[in-house]
Each structure stands twice: as C-alpha cells, then as structure tokens.
Design a protein around this motif. Structure first.
Motif, PDB file in Angstrom:
ATOM      1  N   LYS A 537       0.915  -1.235   0.029  1.00 27.27           N
ATOM      2  CA  LYS A 537       0.109  -0.048  -0.117  1.00 27.27           C
ATOM      3  C   LYS A 537       0.861   1.470  -0.046  1.00 27.27           C
ATOM      4  CE  LYS A 537      -3.189  -1.650  -1.177  1.00 27.27           C
ATOM      5  NZ  LYS A 537      -4.237  -1.395  -2.092  1.00 27.27           N
ATOM      6  N   ARG A 538       2.027   1.235   0.508  1.00 26.95           N
ATOM      7  CA  ARG A 538       2.860   2.404   0.568  1.00 26.95           C
ATOM      8  C   ARG A 538       3.587   2.637  -0.706  1.00 26.95           C
ATOM      9  NH1 ARG A 538       7.233   4.682   4.841  1.00 26.95           N
ATOM     10  NH2 ARG A 538       8.429   5.875   3.105  1.00 26.95           N
ATOM     11  N   ALA A 539       3.804   1.455  -1.409  1.00 24.48           N
ATOM     12  CA  ALA A 539       4.205   1.747  -2.770  1.00 24.48           C
ATOM     13  C   ALA A 539       3.472   2.294  -3.708  1.00 24.48           C
ATOM     14  CB  ALA A 539       4.897   0.283  -3.345  1.00 24.48           C
ATOM     15  N   GLU A 540       1.951   1.923  -3.634  1.00 25.98           N
ATOM     16  CA  GLU A 540       1.006   2.439  -4.330  1.00 25.98           C
ATOM     17  C   GLU A 540       0.649   3.698  -4.136  1.00 25.98           C
ATOM     18  OE1 GLU A 540      -2.513  -0.178  -3.671  1.00 25.98           O
ATOM     19  OE2 GLU A 540      -1.587  -1.808  -4.489  1.00 25.98           O
ATOM     20  N   LEU A 545       0.497   9.303  -5.320  1.00 25.96           N
ATOM     21  CA  LEU A 545       0.483  10.619  -5.049  1.00 25.96           C
ATOM     22  C   LEU A 545       1.550  11.533  -5.266  1.00 25.96           C
ATOM     23  CD1 LEU A 545      -0.783   9.745  -1.432  1.00 25.96           C
ATOM     24  CD2 LEU A 545      -1.926  10.692  -3.224  1.00 25.96           C
ATOM     25  N   GLY A 546       2.945  10.938  -5.822  1.00 26.36           N
ATOM     26  CA  GLY A 546       4.032  11.393  -6.286  1.00 26.36           C
ATOM     27  C   GLY A 546       4.550  12.210  -4.859  1.00 26.36           C
ATOM     28  N   ALA A 547       4.888  13.644  -5.271  1.00 28.91           N
ATOM     29  CA  ALA A 547       5.628  14.707  -4.279  1.00 28.91           C
ATOM     30  C   ALA A 547       4.410  14.779  -3.324  1.00 28.91           C
ATOM     31  CB  ALA A 547       5.776  15.808  -5.072  1.00 28.91           C
ATOM     32  N   GLY A 548       3.085  14.485  -3.339  1.00 30.50           N
ATOM     33  CA  GLY A 548       2.187  14.692  -2.271  1.00 30.50           C
ATOM     34  C   GLY A 548       2.332  13.617  -1.339  1.00 30.50           C
ATOM     35  N   PHE A 549       2.727  12.635  -1.443  1.00 33.10           N
ATOM     36  CA  PHE A 549       2.790  11.582  -0.421  1.00 33.10           C
ATOM     37  C   PHE A 549       3.815  11.986   0.672  1.00 33.10           C
ATOM     38  CE2 PHE A 549       5.417   8.016   1.585  1.00 33.10           C
ATOM     39  CZ  PHE A 549       4.366   7.339   2.107  1.00 33.10           C
ATOM     40  N   ASP A 550       3.064  11.842   2.049  1.00 33.27           N
ATOM     41  CA  ASP A 550       4.018  12.223   3.253  1.00 33.27           C
ATOM     42  C   ASP A 550       3.786  10.779   4.059  1.00 33.27           C
ATOM     43  OD1 ASP A 550       4.394  13.123   5.898  1.00 33.27           O
ATOM     44  OD2 ASP A 550       4.403  15.230   5.141  1.00 33.27           O
ATOM     45  N   GLN A 551       4.887  10.278   4.300  1.00 35.35           N
ATOM     46  CA  GLN A 551       4.837   9.167   5.312  1.00 35.35           C
ATOM     47  C   GLN A 551       4.166   9.200   6.532  1.00 35.35           C
ATOM     48  OE1 GLN A 551       8.570   7.095   6.140  1.00 35.35           O
ATOM     49  NE2 GLN A 551       9.411   8.963   7.060  1.00 35.35           N
ATOM     50  N   ARG A 552       4.335  10.344   7.208  1.00 36.92           N
ATOM     51  CA  ARG A 552       3.620  10.908   8.205  1.00 36.92           C
ATOM     52  C   ARG A 552       2.037  10.533   8.225  1.00 36.92           C
ATOM     53  NH1 ARG A 552       5.589  16.699   9.513  1.00 36.92           N
ATOM     54  NH2 ARG A 552       5.041  16.800   7.215  1.00 36.92           N
ATOM     55  N   TRP A 553       1.657  11.028   7.355  1.00 32.77           N
ATOM     56  CA  TRP A 553       0.114  11.048   7.110  1.00 32.77           C
ATOM     57  C   TRP A 553      -0.236   9.566   6.670  1.00 32.77           C
ATOM     58  CZ3 TRP A 553       1.125  14.591   9.475  1.00 32.77           C
ATOM     59  CH2 TRP A 553       1.636  15.839   9.265  1.00 32.77           C
ATOM     60  N   PHE A 554       0.492   8.772   6.043  1.00 31.84           N
ATOM     61  CA  PHE A 554       0.212   7.266   5.848  1.00 31.84           C
ATOM     62  C   PHE A 554       0.270   6.487   6.935  1.00 31.84           C
ATOM     63  CE2 PHE A 554       2.196   3.063   4.748  1.00 31.84           C
ATOM     64  CZ  PHE A 554       1.350   2.594   3.751  1.00 31.84           C
ATOM     65  N   HIS A 555       1.343   7.051   8.037  1.00 32.44           N
ATOM     66  CA  HIS A 555       1.510   6.061   9.040  1.00 32.44           C
ATOM     67  C   HIS A 555       0.379   6.409  10.034  1.00 32.44           C
ATOM     68  CE1 HIS A 555       6.008   5.943   8.247  1.00 32.44           C
ATOM     69  NE2 HIS A 555       5.057   4.781   7.541  1.00 32.44           N
ATOM     70  N   ASP A 556      -0.077   7.875  10.082  1.00 33.82           N
ATOM     71  CA  ASP A 556      -1.144   8.325  11.208  1.00 33.82           C
ATOM     72  C   ASP A 556      -2.456   7.568  10.591  1.00 33.82           C
ATOM     73  OD1 ASP A 556       0.400   9.744  12.385  1.00 33.82           O
ATOM     74  OD2 ASP A 556      -0.357  11.796  11.834  1.00 33.82           O
ATOM     75  N   VAL A 557      -2.789   7.358   9.356  1.00 36.57           N
ATOM     76  CA  VAL A 557      -3.933   6.908   8.976  1.00 36.57           C
ATOM     77  C   VAL A 557      -4.005   5.145   9.644  1.00 36.57           C
ATOM     78  CG1 VAL A 557      -5.017   5.588   6.870  1.00 36.57           C
ATOM     79  CG2 VAL A 557      -4.343   7.951   6.797  1.00 36.57           C
ATOM     80  N   ILE A 558      -2.714   4.579   9.293  1.00 40.02           N
ATOM     81  CA  ILE A 558      -2.917   3.286   9.886  1.00 40.02           C
ATOM     82  C   ILE A 558      -2.864   3.317  11.507  1.00 40.02           C
ATOM     83  CG2 ILE A 558      -1.297   1.217  10.086  1.00 40.02           C
ATOM     84  CD1 ILE A 558       0.048   1.966   7.395  1.00 40.02           C
ATOM     85  N   LEU A 559      -2.163   3.935  12.159  1.00 40.52           N
ATOM     86  CA  LEU A 559      -2.089   4.005  13.475  1.00 40.52           C
ATOM     87  C   LEU A 559      -3.531   4.591  14.191  1.00 40.52           C
ATOM     88  CD1 LEU A 559       1.522   5.082  14.311  1.00 40.52           C
ATOM     89  CD2 LEU A 559       0.500   2.894  14.720  1.00 40.52           C
ATOM     90  N   GLY A 560      -3.958   5.547  13.573  1.00 39.10           N
ATOM     91  CA  GLY A 560      -5.410   6.337  13.880  1.00 39.10           C
ATOM     92  C   GLY A 560      -6.616   5.198  13.756  1.00 39.10           C
ATOM     93  N   LEU A 561      -6.307   4.178  12.937  1.00 33.29           N
ATOM     94  CA  LEU A 561      -7.396   3.148  12.892  1.00 33.29           C
ATOM     95  C   LEU A 561      -7.637   2.241  13.893  1.00 33.29           C
ATOM     96  CD1 LEU A 561      -7.247   1.593   9.235  1.00 33.29           C
ATOM     97  CD2 LEU A 561      -9.524   2.567  10.338  1.00 33.29           C
ATOM     98  N   GLY A 562      -6.346   2.245  14.734  1.00 39.49           N
ATOM     99  CA  GLY A 562      -6.327   1.080  15.876  1.00 39.49           C
ATOM    100  C   GLY A 562      -6.077  -0.319  15.193  1.00 39.49           C
ATOM    101  N   SER A 563      -6.125  -1.414  15.687  1.00 39.68           N
ATOM    102  CA  SER A 563      -6.121  -2.718  15.304  1.00 39.68           C
ATOM    103  C   SER A 563      -7.409  -3.167  14.591  1.00 39.68           C
ATOM    104  CB  SER A 563      -6.133  -3.842  16.406  1.00 39.68           C
ATOM    105  OG  SER A 563      -5.749  -5.042  15.808  1.00 39.68           O
ATOM    106  N   VAL A 564      -7.266  -3.344  13.057  1.00 39.12           N
ATOM    107  CA  VAL A 564      -8.553  -3.946  12.372  1.00 39.12           C
ATOM    108  C   VAL A 564      -8.173  -5.020  11.487  1.00 39.12           C
ATOM    109  CG1 VAL A 564      -9.535  -1.634  12.317  1.00 39.12           C
ATOM    110  CG2 VAL A 564      -7.811  -2.218  10.548  1.00 39.12           C
ATOM    111  N   PRO A 565      -9.148  -5.608  10.792  1.00 44.26           N
ATOM    112  CA  PRO A 565      -8.816  -6.776   9.998  1.00 44.26           C
ATOM    113  C   PRO A 565      -8.046  -6.168   8.662  1.00 44.26           C
ATOM    114  CG  PRO A 565     -11.106  -6.856  10.685  1.00 44.26           C
ATOM    115  CD  PRO A 565     -10.611  -5.697  11.162  1.00 44.26           C
TER     116      PRO A 565
END
Length: 594
Positions: A537-540, A545-565
């Motif tokens: 998903k990170r590679a996608e 997103l190109g230059a608009g990709f920010d790993q902080r927001w990518f990680h926040d989306v994952i962590l903000g969900l909490g544990s999910v399937p």
C-alpha cells in the motif's frame, strides 16, 4: 450516581414498578416507534455485547479496560457453551443490519466486531478451551497496583485460583480423551514454568510480586494489612493450586501428549487449521497459497542477504557466514545490562526520527525491562506492551546484538509499545475498537517498522542490516514452516533445518520458535502477510501521490485506525489515497519539517 444506585434503578424499571413522575401524553393505538438507523442498531448491539463480555469474563463492565475484578472467569464447558450460544446469536443479529446503510466509522466498527465474534465462535466450536496449555504464563503481575481497590480485587483473584485451576485441569483431561492435546516434543520441560508459581516460599513466588513492589501512594495504614492478606492468599490458595497443576502437567499431561506435530492431525484438524489461519491473518488464504507466498519471499530476501554478506567483506559461503555470526564473541553481550542498554540506545535513536516519521505521537511512555525469569527460558527474544518492552537476557550466547535493532523497532518503538500507547490515547471509540487485537494488523505494523528502520538510519553496520534481513527472513520462512508443519507433513527437524539454514538466528532461538509454531498453529503467518500489505500500500501511495506523499500521514492513517482486520486496513488506505493522501489530523499535528 453509584453503580449500586444504577443497578437498583435498572431492576426497578425492569420489574415494572416504576411510575412516571409526569404523565406522558396518550399515543394513538396504531402508533409505533420510529425505526432505528443502522448505526444505532449496531451501536446498541456491540455495546450490549461488550457489557455482557466484561461480566462474563470476570471483569468490571463499569470500568472500561481496568483489571479490577475480584474473581477469575469461569472456563468450564457449560460456561463455554453459554458463550457460544450468545456470540452465535449476536452474529445472527449483526447479519440483519444492512452494511450499506452504515456510516464509514460504523462500517469499520461492524467489520471489527464481526471478525472478533467469528473467532470467538470458532474457538469454542473446535473446543479449543480443552487445550489451555500455558494459560499460567502471564497470570502473575510483574509490578504493583495503583490503588487499594486494585489490591483487594487481586487478593480476590488469588483466592479464586483453586477453582479456576481445577476447571482448567478438567478441560485438559477432556482434551486428552479426544486427542486434542499439544505435541509432546514441543512442550517437554515446560512444566518448569509452573514451578515458580507453586513455590511455598511466598516471598519467592511471582504472585507475591505486587505486594513486594507496592507503590508509595498506597496509604501507610493499608499497606501492612494488604501485604498480610496477600501473603495468606498466595500461601493458602494460589501456590497449592499451582502445585496441583504442576504435578498433573509433569506426571500425566506431558507424558501422554500426542506424538504428532501437525494441527491437521487433531480432531477435525483440516478445518481447525483453516480456522486458525483465518483468525490470525483475517484473510481467506489456503495453506498452499501461503506456502507459495513464503517461498517467493524467502528467495527475494535470500538475494538481499547475499548482497549484504558481501558488503560485510565476507568471501566465504553463506553457511560459513551464518556460522561466523553465530559463534564470534564480538556479536554477543557479556551481561544482561549490555543487551538492554543496546536496546535503549536504539530506542533513543528512533525517538530522534519520530517527528519525520509519524505525525501524531503519544504522551504515554514505556520502560525497557528484562523478560521475567520464570518464562525467559522458553520465551521469544522480546515482547512489547503498553507498560514495558521486554528484552530476553536468558542464555546471552543465544541473543546476538546484531538483531537488537530490529527487535527494538518491532517490540518497543515505533512497534508494539508505541502502538499500544497510541491506541490508549486514540479517539473516543467503542471499547471493542480499543481492546480488540488482530495479529495481522499489529504484527504486520511491527515488522514494517523493522523495514522502516532502513529509512531512519537505525542500522549502523552491515551486520545489523544482516540482522534485520535475518528477522525478515525469519518471518518469511514462517510462512513456509507453519504450513509445512501443519499441512504438508513436515517433521519438527525438517522445520528446524529450514529455519536454521536461512537465518542467522541462534540454534536456541530456532528451536524455541519452531516449537512455538507447533504449539500455536497459524499465529506465525500474521507477521509477514500484514507487513507485505502495508509495504504494498505504501508503494501504491508513493506512485499515485508522487510529491504529495507524506509518510507521516500514511502512518497516521494506519495507527489512527487501531487494530482492524487486514481487508479493512486495505480499504481505508485505498480511500485515503483516492482522497489525495491528506493529513488525517490537521488540527493536532504541526509540520515538523517546516
């Protein structure tokens, strides 16, 4: 309003004795209540189930997340069947709620709720409770409690231990009768982990630890009484109960355990193994599919390891390099302090990189400690949790320092301990979202953090990079080994040889790990499958997103969900990418790079 008052009012209303203080207007006879929305129906369902679950499992439904109950759960067959009937009924009710009418957040809640209930139901249908081997492993607290009430509740649980242990022994005997028992080769000698809990010397018994390390905020007038009551409860209830368990496990259970190793050799074994794969990975994959995924990953990582070996200046073959890493003293700590200090050093380096890596950071802090000695001989290299990150210092010649960086990233920060703190401080979500744990998500994130260390300059030498690759290979090899053991007829020795031949893990670690896979079929599959999804998903996201990709927001989306399937995680990340990869916490997070 006190809990007693609320209970009294609830009983009063339930028995029809309450009369309204103000007369309600008369309604036409044909009037009917407005239909509830799908969101409201779902919320009522999971809230009711949570309250029931807490009471059923011996916890306090009024104190969300607090372990203050004064008794242990009932684990007898009648109680198990009652839970099966209840959870099956709740699944049927959930089926009647139209998923397409749920709001985005409640859709996630529904997916979490359903996946958790399906696992509860499957465990009981396969009568997994008849093999509770190891249930004692984490029963003894490793620290004191914060309040007098918590101490009194703990004393109550100690007093309830004989009943609880008797029910577990009865379950184990039932499992013996139908052949639902662990593999003997994988549990030999593990009766030793019970012995400390059976110690008649109360001061040396792990159950007494909370009284020996009582915090200073406990009132002086209560301390002596609590210590005396705790000492008596350990001596009169807990220790004798575990002495009884020790004799049974040592003299009867282990000698008569099964001689096979495959989960599929158990009663209804093929269906059971598929159910464990579904529970741990939350994916619908067959053993054959997982085995092939593992073989491909092993081949890919092997090429990386060969390249790193050359970077280290090694001119011999791969087998010789593994032997060098396993035997040269420079790679091993001389003292427990040295190993724990190495982990603390790595964690401190990670802290310096977090502002570039993750947007929303937790306030809660953990400590790094040694694995408790009672479980260390059979424990894995480390364990991460909210309160502490444990490093196993047992048998130091089997704990290479070059694997401490990935282990710290995985177990401590930004892995499990960090993740647990964020979950604790996360959004005001239903209790089921705060407490449910899916291995594919949690272990996938932690393994992904090991890889992310390459982008945080954590690995300082080719040997440490090889240690990271060894850990990645370890998780890829698990896909091959677990399915090999439980589906494809592999022997224990075949699994040991495969893992030892592909990683720089010590021989001790290899043996402990293979026995772990034998004892817990399917669990080892979650790590690599979850990590592969996150990296994919990170590679996608980077590509779209190109230059608009920010790993902080990518990680926040994952962590903000909490544990999910994992399917839920993938769907939400796809929606985030489609929405432009925006900061999910714009009002809470500043731009650390500005």
């Amino acid at each position: 309003m006190t809990k007693r008052a609320r209970s009294a009012i609830g009983l009063w209303l339930a028995t029809g004795l309450a009369a309204p203080l103000i007369a309600a207007p008369q309604q036409p006879a044909s009037a009917s209540p407005a239909p509830q929305s799908a969101d409201a129906r779902l919320k009522a369902l999971y809230d009711a189930e949570w309250t029931w679950r807490q009471a059923e499992l011996g916890q306090d439904p009024e104190d969300e997340g607090a372990a203050v109950s004064d008794h242990l759960p009932r684990v007898d067959p009648a109680s198990q069947q009652r839970r099966l009937a209840y959870w099956s009924a709740k699944l049927a009710e959930l089926d009647k709620i139209p998923a397409e009418q749920l709001s985005p957040e409640e859709r996630i809640n529904a997916e979490v709720f359903r996946t958790a209930l399906e696992a509860f139901v499957a465990r009981i249908r396969f009568r997994e409770y008849e093999d509770p081997f190891g249930f004692w492993t984490w029963m003894a607290p490793d620290r004191g409690f914060g309040t007098v009430a918590e101490y009194r509740a703990y004393i109550g649980r100690l007093r309830d231990t004989p009943r609880y242990v008797d029910e577990q022994i009865a379950n184990m005997k039932a499992g013996q009768k139908r052949g639902f028992v662990p593999a003997r080769v994988a549990i030999q000698g593990r009766d030793k982990t019970i012995a400390p809990l059976a110690a008649s010397d109360v001061s040396a018994n792990p159950f007494f630890t909370p009284f020996a390390s009582m915090p200073s905020n406990i009132p002086a007038g209560e301390r002596d009484a609590l210590i005396a009551e705790g000492r008596a409860a350990v001596a009169e209830a807990a220790a004798p109960a575990f002495a009884k368990l020790l004799a049974f496990v040592r003299d009867d259970y282990i000698p008569h355990a099964r001689t096979t190793t495959a989960a599929e050799s158990l009663p209804d074994g093929k269906a059971y193994y598929r159910a464990k794969i579904r529970e741990y990975t939350t994916l619908d994959l067959t053993p054959e599919q997982i085995h092939q995924i593992g073989l491909k990953e092993v081949a890919r990582i092997d090429a990386d390891m060969q390249a790193t070996m050359k970077q280290a200046g090694w001119t011999g073959d791969f087998k010789g390099f593994l032997n060098y890493l396993k035997t040269d003293p420079q790679f091993y700590a001389k003292t427990p302090y040295e190993l724990v200090a190495k982990s603390a050093y790595v964690a401190n380096k990670v802290y310096g990189q977090l502002k570039y890596t993750i947007g929303l950071l937790p306030r809660y802090r953990f400590t790094i400690k040694q694995t408790p000695p009672a479980i260390a001989p059979f424990g894995t290299g480390g364990n991460g949790g909210l309160e502490s990150c444990l490093m196993n210092t047992y048998n130091l010649p089997a704990r290479p320092l070059y694997t401490i960086p990935p282990l710290t990233l995985h177990e401590c920060v930004p892995g499990h301990s960090f993740q647990a703190a964020l979950a604790l401080e996360g959004p005001n979500r239903p209790a089921i979202r705060k407490t449910t744990y899916f291995s594919g998500y949690g272990e996938g994130w932690a393994l992904y953090m090991e890889w992310l260390g390459t982008k945080m300059a954590i690995y300082e030498t080719p040997y440490e990079e090889f240690g990271r690759e060894t850990y990645e290979m370890w998780r890829a090899a698990r896909l091959v080994v677990d399915t090999g053991l439980h589906h494809m007829g592999w022997s224990r020795q075949q699994a040991i040889d495969y893992l030892a031949g592909h990683t720089a893990l010590s021989d001790h670690e290899v043996t402990i790990e293979v026995d772990r896979y034998i004892n817990d079929p399917g669990q080892a599959l979650a790590y690599k499958l979850g990590e592969m999804l996150i990296r994919r998903k990170r590679a996608e996201a980077e590509a779209k997103l190109g230059a608009g990709f920010d790993q902080r927001w990518f990680h926040d989306v994952i962590l903000g969900l909490g544990s999910v399937p994992l399917p839920t995680l993938e769907r939400v990340i796809d929606e985030w990418i489609a929405g432009g990869g925006k900061n999910p916490n714009p009002s809470l997070v500043s731009d650390a790079t500005s």
